[in-house]
Design a protein around this motif. Structure first.
Motif, PDB file in Angstrom:
ATOM      1  N   MET A   1       0.767  -1.006   0.004  1.00  0.00           N
ATOM      2  CA  MET A   1       0.012   0.000   0.004  1.00  0.00           C
ATOM      3  C   MET A   1       0.739   1.182  -0.036  1.00  0.00           C
ATOM      4  O   MET A   1       1.833   1.312   0.952  1.00  0.00           O
ATOM      5  N   ASN A   3       1.850   5.222  -0.008  1.00  0.00           N
ATOM      6  CA  ASN A   3       1.513   6.406   1.173  1.00  0.00           C
ATOM      7  C   ASN A   3       0.636   7.316   0.513  1.00  0.00           C
ATOM      8  O   ASN A   3      -0.367   7.674   1.471  1.00  0.00           O
ATOM      9  N   HIS A   6      -2.902   5.197   1.679  1.00  0.00           N
ATOM     10  CA  HIS A   6      -2.926   5.403   3.103  1.00  0.00           C
ATOM     11  C   HIS A   6      -3.382   6.815   3.340  1.00  0.00           C
ATOM     12  O   HIS A   6      -4.111   6.853   4.357  1.00  0.00           O
ATOM     13  N   THR A   7      -2.601   7.837   2.900  1.00  0.00           N
ATOM     14  CA  THR A   7      -3.392   9.207   3.267  1.00  0.00           C
ATOM     15  C   THR A   7      -4.666   9.383   2.739  1.00  0.00           C
ATOM     16  O   THR A   7      -5.701  10.080   3.448  1.00  0.00           O
ATOM     17  N   ASN A  10      -7.176   7.578   5.157  1.00  0.00           N
ATOM     18  CA  ASN A  10      -7.158   8.366   6.509  1.00  0.00           C
ATOM     19  C   ASN A  10      -7.970   9.761   6.191  1.00  0.00           C
ATOM     20  O   ASN A  10      -9.014   9.787   7.174  1.00  0.00           O
TER      21      ASN A  10
END
Length: 95
Positions: A1, A3, A6-7, A10
């Motif tokens: 995964m 960055n 992932h951001t 979130n």
């Protein structure tokens, strides 16, 4: 995964959490408003019951005075007061 994924996850999670929180706050506010309105309605109902009891007492008092003024028991026919639904108008006397 990566960055970036992932951001994005979130950010999307935070956005949805904020949206859910806002929805719950609106629901709570609406529930409080509903409760206040229900309390007002119940308060008005109690007021009407008090007024109805007062008029019932007045009706019974007036009926008692009318029955007390009659000369015989047969003439003291229980008739309601006009406007109360218990008033009966007859064309003549029955034996």
């Amino acid at each position: 995964m990566s960055n970036d994924e992932h951001t994005f996850f979130n950010k999307e999670r935070d956005r949805l959490t904020a949206e859910i929180t806002s929805g719950f706050e609106e629901l709570l506010s609406s529930s409080n408003t509903l409760n206040r309105k229900l309390e007002e309605v119940l308060g008005m109902t109690r007021e009407y019951e008090t007024i109805a009891a007062l008029w019932q007492s007045f009706h019974e008092l007036m009926r008692g005075q009318k029955d007390g003024d009659a000369t015989s028991g047969e003439e003291a026919v229980a008739q309601g007061l006009p406007g109360t639904g218990g008033h009966v108008v007859t064309g003549g006397q029955t034996q």
